[in-house]
Design a protein around this motif. Structure first.
Motif, PDB file in Angstrom:
ATOM      1  N   GLN A 302       0.821  -1.197   0.000  1.00  0.00           N
ATOM      2  CA  GLN A 302       0.000   0.000   0.000  1.00  0.00           C
ATOM      3  C   GLN A 302       0.862   1.257   0.000  1.00  0.00           C
ATOM      4  O   GLN A 302       0.636   2.184  -0.768  1.00  0.00           O
ATOM      5  CB  GLN A 302      -0.924   0.025   1.211  1.00  0.00           C
ATOM      6  N   GLU A 303       1.893   1.276   0.843  1.00  0.00           N
ATOM      7  CA  GLU A 303       2.719   2.467   0.993  1.00  0.00           C
ATOM      8  C   GLU A 303       3.943   2.462   0.083  1.00  0.00           C
ATOM      9  O   GLU A 303       4.666   3.460   0.006  1.00  0.00           O
ATOM     10  CB  GLU A 303       3.145   2.613   2.452  1.00  0.00           C
ATOM     11  N   LYS A 304       4.219   1.326  -0.580  1.00  0.00           N
ATOM     12  CA  LYS A 304       5.328   1.201  -1.526  1.00  0.00           C
ATOM     13  C   LYS A 304       6.677   1.512  -0.870  1.00  0.00           C
ATOM     14  O   LYS A 304       7.501   2.247  -1.410  1.00  0.00           O
ATOM     15  CB  LYS A 304       5.127   2.123  -2.742  1.00  0.00           C
ATOM     16  N   GLY A 305       6.907   0.945   0.291  1.00  0.00           N
ATOM     17  CA  GLY A 305       8.165   1.158   0.989  1.00  0.00           C
ATOM     18  C   GLY A 305       8.592  -0.072   1.765  1.00  0.00           C
ATOM     19  O   GLY A 305       7.801  -0.995   1.990  1.00  0.00           O
ATOM     20  N   ILE A 306       9.865  -0.098   2.170  1.00  0.00           N
ATOM     21  CA  ILE A 306      10.429  -1.215   2.924  1.00  0.00           C
ATOM     22  C   ILE A 306      10.700  -0.769   4.358  1.00  0.00           C
ATOM     23  O   ILE A 306      11.200   0.332   4.597  1.00  0.00           O
ATOM     24  CB  ILE A 306      11.714  -1.727   2.262  1.00  0.00           C
ATOM     25  N   TYR A 307      10.357  -1.644   5.308  1.00  0.00           N
ATOM     26  CA  TYR A 307      10.444  -1.313   6.721  1.00  0.00           C
ATOM     27  C   TYR A 307      10.997  -2.487   7.526  1.00  0.00           C
ATOM     28  O   TYR A 307      10.825  -3.654   7.148  1.00  0.00           O
ATOM     29  CB  TYR A 307       9.039  -1.003   7.284  1.00  0.00           C
ATOM     30  N   LYS A 308      11.640  -2.154   8.645  1.00  0.00           N
ATOM     31  CA  LYS A 308      11.749  -3.124   9.724  1.00  0.00           C
ATOM     32  C   LYS A 308      10.394  -3.137  10.429  1.00  0.00           C
ATOM     33  O   LYS A 308       9.626  -2.170  10.327  1.00  0.00           O
ATOM     34  CB  LYS A 308      12.849  -2.723  10.708  1.00  0.00           C
ATOM     35  N   TYR A 309      10.102  -4.196  11.161  1.00  0.00           N
ATOM     36  CA  TYR A 309       8.753  -4.276  11.713  1.00  0.00           C
ATOM     37  C   TYR A 309       8.723  -5.057  13.021  1.00  0.00           C
ATOM     38  O   TYR A 309       9.616  -5.850  13.325  1.00  0.00           O
ATOM     39  CB  TYR A 309       7.807  -4.952  10.714  1.00  0.00           C
ATOM     40  N   THR A 310       7.661  -4.817  13.760  1.00  0.00           N
ATOM     41  CA  THR A 310       7.267  -5.670  14.878  1.00  0.00           C
ATOM     42  C   THR A 310       5.836  -6.109  14.606  1.00  0.00           C
ATOM     43  O   THR A 310       4.971  -5.268  14.314  1.00  0.00           O
ATOM     44  CB  THR A 310       7.340  -4.919  16.219  1.00  0.00           C
ATOM     45  N   MET A 311       5.578  -7.411  14.664  1.00  0.00           N
ATOM     46  CA  MET A 311       4.251  -7.944  14.358  1.00  0.00           C
ATOM     47  C   MET A 311       3.602  -8.458  15.638  1.00  0.00           C
ATOM     48  O   MET A 311       4.250  -9.109  16.462  1.00  0.00           O
ATOM     49  CB  MET A 311       4.359  -9.061  13.311  1.00  0.00           C
ATOM     50  N   TYR A 312       2.294  -8.180  15.782  1.00  0.00           N
ATOM     51  CA  TYR A 312       1.569  -8.530  17.004  1.00  0.00           C
ATOM     52  C   TYR A 312       0.358  -9.412  16.704  1.00  0.00           C
ATOM     53  O   TYR A 312      -0.246  -9.327  15.628  1.00  0.00           O
ATOM     54  CB  TYR A 312       1.082  -7.266  17.714  1.00  0.00           C
TER      55      TYR A 312
END
Length: 387
Positions: A302-312
């Protein structure tokens, strides 16, 4: 005649033609600069982009199972114990009720030495068991009756195998030959085991995610070389800088490109897809050091970007973090699963930490129950997000 698709390194020139210098998606190709370290951080919730269900596997004297899931279909779940014993269990998908227990372990032509992987074919009501010890594929009906088997060439060992369509399986051949210049994927006939199509990803020099000392294996970092996504298959090889999408017509299209090349990075920095969903593509970046330093990334469609993440997981009162290393790929209607030990759920229930469906299931467990299996399916998202 086999159809052989050799993917040339010329495709890597695509990365050289991209204008931006940071990680981004250019039309339909995601370009990732593995030298970049400072990615923005995003918090994501599993239930926002996946449909999540929980199945408590029936516990009885016959169905005592440690919950290592081999396959999940629309109607059945296939499991075995974590330890390699002789039992394969089939449970009902909706209620987790035990259907049958198969025990075909042995030295005979109709038996397996070890049930390493399995493919559930509900359309044909067959179960394919890959025996890594004897390097053969056993075929049974869903009650364990022998139907046929296929012997593999001694050097052609399978490391991933999945249900491709009604007629064929898809698999990746494990090749540790340092002189090889390609990684091979095969479509195998379900009836004869013969190769229907051969697909190859080429590269300059063979790389390995193994660390050895004087020939002794010290550490191995496994990665998924095959992923299912929207009626296509995602194929990857760590010695190549390109991840490809295989269409039903056997066309290969680049979907992720890594830069700089794996052939030039020091330490070697690998990039591979972990899980593909409509909203997020999960990507692993691994540096080949003694600890295999890993950075888990997502590409947001959706945002067309790459991220580090935390998933819950929000089925806990205080949303619980999910470690992607605990998720196992399924490549069927369900994309992945997570095994949840009964004693941990009982403790969380007693402490008032659960809610919703998970709370109701935990209320019926005791500490000796079989595991609960969390299964995740992709949500349908707006077409403008899908490329």
């Amino acid at each position: 005649m086999k159809n052989i698709y050799i993917i040339s390194l010329v495709l890597l020139l695509i990365s050289g033609g991209c204008k931006k210098e940071t990680s981004h998606r250019n039309d339909t190709v995601i370009v990732v600069d593995v030298t970049k370290e400072n990615y923005p951080h995003k918090e994501i919730t599993l239930q926002d982009f996946m449909d999540v269900e929980y199945i408590a596997l029936e516990t009885s004297d016959t169905f005592l199972c440690q919950g290592h899931i081999l396959a999940v279909g629309k109607d059945f779940i296939v499991a075995r114990n974590q330890i390699q014993d002789d039992a394969i269990f089939i449970f009902d998908r909706k209620k987790g009720k035990g259907i049958t227990k198969i025990n075909r372990k042995g030295p005979g032509n109709e038996e397996y030495a070890i049930a390493y992987q399995a493919v559930l074919d509900e359309n044909n009501k067959e179960l394919f068991i890959y025996d890594v010890i004897q390097n053969k594929i056993m075929v049974y009906d869903l009650y364990g009756k022998y139907k046929r088997h296929f012997m593999r060439h001694k050097k052609d060992r399978i490391n991933h195998i999945y249900n491709y369509n009604r007629e064929n399986l898809i698999c990746h051949i494990d090749n540790d030959n340092a002189t090889s210049d390609k990684s091979t994927f095969l479509l195998l006939s379900k009836q004869t085991g013969e190769t229907v199509h051969e697909i190859a990803i080429s590269y300059k020099e063979k790389k390995s995610m193994k660390i050895a000392d004087n020939g002794n294996l010290l550490m191995l970092y496994p990665y998924p070389s095959i992923l299912s996504f929207r009626n296509h298959w995602i194929l990857s090889e760590i010695s190549s800088d390109t991840v490809f999408q295989l269409s039903p017509e056997y066309n290969m299209t680049p979907i992720i490109i890594k830069k700089p090349s794996i052939q030039s990075t020091t330490p070697e920095t690998f990039l591979f897809p972990q899980i593909f969903t409509n909203r997020y593509h999960f990507i692993g970046k691994v540096k080949k050091r003694n600890d295999f330093s890993t950075t888990n990334l997502i590409y947001d469609n959706q945002e067309k970007g790459i991220y580090k993440y935390t998933m819950y997981n929000r089925d806990y009162v205080n949303a619980q973090k999910i470690n992607i290393a605990e998720l196992e790929i399924l490549n069927e209607e369900a994309i992945f699963y997570k095994k949840m030990e009964a004693y941990k759920l009982v403790e969380a229930y007693n402490n008032g930490e659960l809610k919703g469906e998970l709370k109701n299931i935990a209320a019926e467990l005791d500490e000796e129950s079989n595991p609960v299996i969390m299964i995740a399916k992709d949500k349908k998202l707006p077409s403008k997000w899908l490329r």
